[in-house]
Design a protein around this motif. Sequence first.
Motif, PDB file in Angstrom:
ATOM      1  N   LEU A   1      38.937  52.863  27.533  1.00  0.00           N
ATOM      2  CA  LEU A   1      39.288  53.316  26.190  1.00  0.00           C
ATOM      3  C   LEU A   1      39.127  52.220  25.150  1.00  0.00           C
ATOM      4  O   LEU A   1      39.143  52.503  23.951  1.00  0.00           O
ATOM      5  N   CYS A   2      38.987  50.978  25.602  1.00  0.00           N
ATOM      6  CA  CYS A   2      39.032  49.827  24.702  1.00  0.00           C
ATOM      7  C   CYS A   2      37.628  49.379  24.292  1.00  0.00           C
ATOM      8  O   CYS A   2      36.657  49.546  25.034  1.00  0.00           O
ATOM      9  N   ASP A   3      37.560  48.779  23.124  1.00  0.00           N
ATOM     10  CA  ASP A   3      36.297  48.248  22.607  1.00  0.00           C
ATOM     11  C   ASP A   3      36.169  46.746  22.837  1.00  0.00           C
ATOM     12  O   ASP A   3      35.075  46.244  23.070  1.00  0.00           O
ATOM     13  N   VAL A   4      37.287  46.021  22.726  1.00  0.00           N
ATOM     14  CA  VAL A   4      37.301  44.568  22.895  1.00  0.00           C
ATOM     15  C   VAL A   4      38.448  44.198  23.833  1.00  0.00           C
ATOM     16  O   VAL A   4      39.573  44.673  23.649  1.00  0.00           O
ATOM     17  N   VAL A   5      38.155  43.380  24.827  1.00  0.00           N
ATOM     18  CA  VAL A   5      39.178  42.913  25.767  1.00  0.00           C
ATOM     19  C   VAL A   5      39.102  41.396  25.837  1.00  0.00           C
ATOM     20  O   VAL A   5      38.017  40.819  25.973  1.00  0.00           O
ATOM     21  N   LYS A   6      40.271  40.754  25.711  1.00  0.00           N
ATOM     22  CA  LYS A   6      40.377  39.310  25.959  1.00  0.00           C
ATOM     23  C   LYS A   6      41.350  39.109  27.100  1.00  0.00           C
ATOM     24  O   LYS A   6      42.453  39.650  27.087  1.00  0.00           O
ATOM     25  N   ALA A   7      40.942  38.346  28.115  1.00  0.00           N
ATOM     26  CA  ALA A   7      41.826  38.043  29.243  1.00  0.00           C
ATOM     27  C   ALA A   7      41.663  36.586  29.604  1.00  0.00           C
ATOM     28  O   ALA A   7      40.564  36.028  29.501  1.00  0.00           O
ATOM     29  N   SER A   8      42.745  35.963  30.036  1.00  0.00           N
ATOM     30  CA  SER A   8      42.640  34.588  30.500  1.00  0.00           C
ATOM     31  C   SER A   8      42.164  34.569  31.940  1.00  0.00           C
ATOM     32  O   SER A   8      42.299  35.555  32.684  1.00  0.00           O
ATOM     33  N   ASP A   9      41.610  33.414  32.347  1.00  0.00           N
ATOM     34  CA  ASP A   9      41.217  33.290  33.751  1.00  0.00           C
ATOM     35  C   ASP A   9      42.433  33.431  34.661  1.00  0.00           C
ATOM     36  O   ASP A   9      42.335  33.970  35.775  1.00  0.00           O
ATOM     37  N   GLU A  10      43.609  33.007  34.178  1.00  0.00           N
ATOM     38  CA  GLU A  10      44.832  33.168  34.960  1.00  0.00           C
ATOM     39  C   GLU A  10      45.180  34.643  35.139  1.00  0.00           C
ATOM     40  O   GLU A  10      45.556  35.073  36.246  1.00  0.00           O
ATOM     41  N   ASP A  11      45.058  35.447  34.058  1.00  0.00           N
ATOM     42  CA  ASP A  11      45.273  36.893  34.173  1.00  0.00           C
ATOM     43  C   ASP A  11      44.411  37.478  35.286  1.00  0.00           C
ATOM     44  O   ASP A  11      44.882  38.239  36.143  1.00  0.00           O
ATOM     45  N   LEU A  12      43.138  37.135  35.252  1.00  0.00           N
ATOM     46  CA  LEU A  12      42.188  37.743  36.178  1.00  0.00           C
ATOM     47  C   LEU A  12      42.385  37.246  37.604  1.00  0.00           C
ATOM     48  O   LEU A  12      42.166  37.990  38.560  1.00  0.00           O
ATOM     49  N   ARG A  13      42.837  36.011  37.764  1.00  0.00           N
ATOM     50  CA  ARG A  13      43.143  35.524  39.123  1.00  0.00           C
ATOM     51  C   ARG A  13      44.364  36.254  39.695  1.00  0.00           C
ATOM     52  O   ARG A  13      44.429  36.518  40.901  1.00  0.00           O
ATOM     53  N   HIS A  14      45.350  36.549  38.841  1.00  0.00           N
ATOM     54  CA  HIS A  14      46.494  37.328  39.310  1.00  0.00           C
ATOM     55  C   HIS A  14      46.040  38.703  39.800  1.00  0.00           C
ATOM     56  O   HIS A  14      46.489  39.189  40.838  1.00  0.00           O
ATOM     57  N   LEU A  15      45.165  39.340  39.017  1.00  0.00           N
ATOM     58  CA  LEU A  15      44.788  40.728  39.295  1.00  0.00           C
ATOM     59  C   LEU A  15      43.732  40.847  40.386  1.00  0.00           C
ATOM     60  O   LEU A  15      43.747  41.797  41.172  1.00  0.00           O
ATOM     61  N   TYR A  16      42.797  39.876  40.425  1.00  0.00           N
ATOM     62  CA  TYR A  16      41.676  39.938  41.370  1.00  0.00           C
ATOM     63  C   TYR A  16      41.515  38.564  42.032  1.00  0.00           C
ATOM     64  O   TYR A  16      40.575  37.819  41.725  1.00  0.00           O
ATOM     65  N   PRO A  17      42.425  38.213  42.940  1.00  0.00           N
ATOM     66  CA  PRO A  17      42.417  36.852  43.508  1.00  0.00           C
ATOM     67  C   PRO A  17      41.153  36.519  44.291  1.00  0.00           C
ATOM     68  O   PRO A  17      40.859  35.330  44.493  1.00  0.00           O
ATOM     69  N   ASP A  18      40.386  37.517  44.719  1.00  0.00           N
ATOM     70  CA  ASP A  18      39.186  37.250  45.509  1.00  0.00           C
ATOM     71  C   ASP A  18      37.921  37.163  44.657  1.00  0.00           C
ATOM     72  O   ASP A  18      36.822  36.978  45.205  1.00  0.00           O
ATOM     73  N   LEU A  19      38.056  37.296  43.334  1.00  0.00           N
ATOM     74  CA  LEU A  19      36.892  37.275  42.458  1.00  0.00           C
ATOM     75  C   LEU A  19      36.949  36.089  41.515  1.00  0.00           C
ATOM     76  O   LEU A  19      38.030  35.688  41.069  1.00  0.00           O
ATOM     77  N   ASP A  20      35.781  35.545  41.177  1.00  0.00           N
ATOM     78  CA  ASP A  20      35.693  34.590  40.082  1.00  0.00           C
ATOM     79  C   ASP A  20      36.103  35.306  38.793  1.00  0.00           C
ATOM     80  O   ASP A  20      35.715  36.468  38.570  1.00  0.00           O
ATOM     81  N   PRO A  21      36.891  34.666  37.926  1.00  0.00           N
ATOM     82  CA  PRO A  21      37.375  35.364  36.727  1.00  0.00           C
ATOM     83  C   PRO A  21      36.264  35.933  35.851  1.00  0.00           C
ATOM     84  O   PRO A  21      36.401  37.042  35.317  1.00  0.00           O
ATOM     85  N   VAL A  22      35.170  35.218  35.689  1.00  0.00           N
ATOM     86  CA  VAL A  22      34.086  35.746  34.860  1.00  0.00           C
ATOM     87  C   VAL A  22      33.454  36.971  35.517  1.00  0.00           C
ATOM     88  O   VAL A  22      33.101  37.946  34.843  1.00  0.00           O
ATOM     89  N   GLU A  23      33.351  36.961  36.830  1.00  0.00           N
ATOM     90  CA  GLU A  23      32.817  38.145  37.514  1.00  0.00           C
ATOM     91  C   GLU A  23      33.778  39.318  37.384  1.00  0.00           C
ATOM     92  O   GLU A  23      33.349  40.470  37.210  1.00  0.00           O
ATOM     93  N   ALA A  24      35.073  39.060  37.460  1.00  0.00           N
ATOM     94  CA  ALA A  24      36.043  40.131  37.233  1.00  0.00           C
ATOM     95  C   ALA A  24      35.925  40.662  35.814  1.00  0.00           C
ATOM     96  O   ALA A  24      35.984  41.884  35.583  1.00  0.00           O
ATOM     97  N   GLY A  25      35.727  39.770  34.850  1.00  0.00           N
ATOM     98  CA  GLY A  25      35.516  40.206  33.477  1.00  0.00           C
ATOM     99  C   GLY A  25      34.268  41.048  33.326  1.00  0.00           C
ATOM    100  O   GLY A  25      34.237  42.010  32.544  1.00  0.00           O
TER     101      GLY A  25
END
Length: 321
Positions: free
Chosen positions: A181-205
């Motif tokens: 639903l969103c047009d712009v998303v900003k997430a920290s690498d820490e956010d993405l490591r919490h949510l997807y610990p097995d992925l590189d944060p940029v790849e999760a993004g």
Amino acid sequence: MIAVAGENVVDLVPAGGTPDTYRALAGGSPANIAIAATRLGTPAALIARIGSDAFGHRVRERLAADGISPRYLVDAPEPSSLAVVSFDEQRRASYDFWFTGTADGQWAGHELPDPLDPDIRALHVGSAALHLEPGGAALLRMILREHARGAVTLTLDPNVRPDISGDLGPVRRRLEAVMPLCDVVKASDEDLRHLYPDLDPVEAGRLWRDSGPSLVVVTQGPDGATAILEHEAIAVASPEVDVADTVGAGDAFMGALLHGLATRDLLGGDQVGALRTIAPEELRRVLEYAAAAAAYTCTRPGADPPTSKALAGWLAERSEA
């Protein structure tokens, strides 16, 4: 005008010098983002429930001092939310939160605007208020309404806090439901490591970008930020600074990102196509400005983002040095 939905939190920050002595500073990611954007020149309204206690009075004073529109503020009978801040040896902040029974997270549907006023060009959501119930469900309904109406740009900063939400499974599922639903998303690498610990944060993004948003930006602390577009990624460095603390740095980045898009007339439901086709060098300038705002904030104690004049002067001084 942009609208930011979410919580205010009173940060209890170590005062230094005396053990167990703290300063009470009004904060909260959504409130910080609204203030950051407004100080840079893009006015904001905060959609928030304000506690009935002395801290709530201080929160209102802070918002008023920075010119945040009070049109969507709700007087709540519950107390204010609190966070006790700790710092590591690099002055990176961590938080212990008190949200149980507080004003944040208690939204009733009738307390939220339906629809947003005609002068609002973007709705920013995220942080704890999106996941605390019963208010999180009410905020989700507002997001769905505004997406269907198509008049505003929808932006998201998840600001994941495991200490508040506990099990991250429901948080991840809600974010993945909101993401398209969103047009712009900003997430920290820490956010993405919490949510997807097995992925590189940029790849999760990149996975998030593929689910629907026009733009996903991953912030990487002192290593800068990476914006993910359909066919490329744009990385920018973060200015090197002497860090007072990192409180509010990510919020300053998000506020400056919104401001940068607003000044280029890229906010509003009719600008989604333009946002998808923004020139890479133009986006790079937006990211560099946002990274500078975050770095500046790190030089000052607490969540104290720069004004446009202060940031311009700081950047000029650095370029001359």
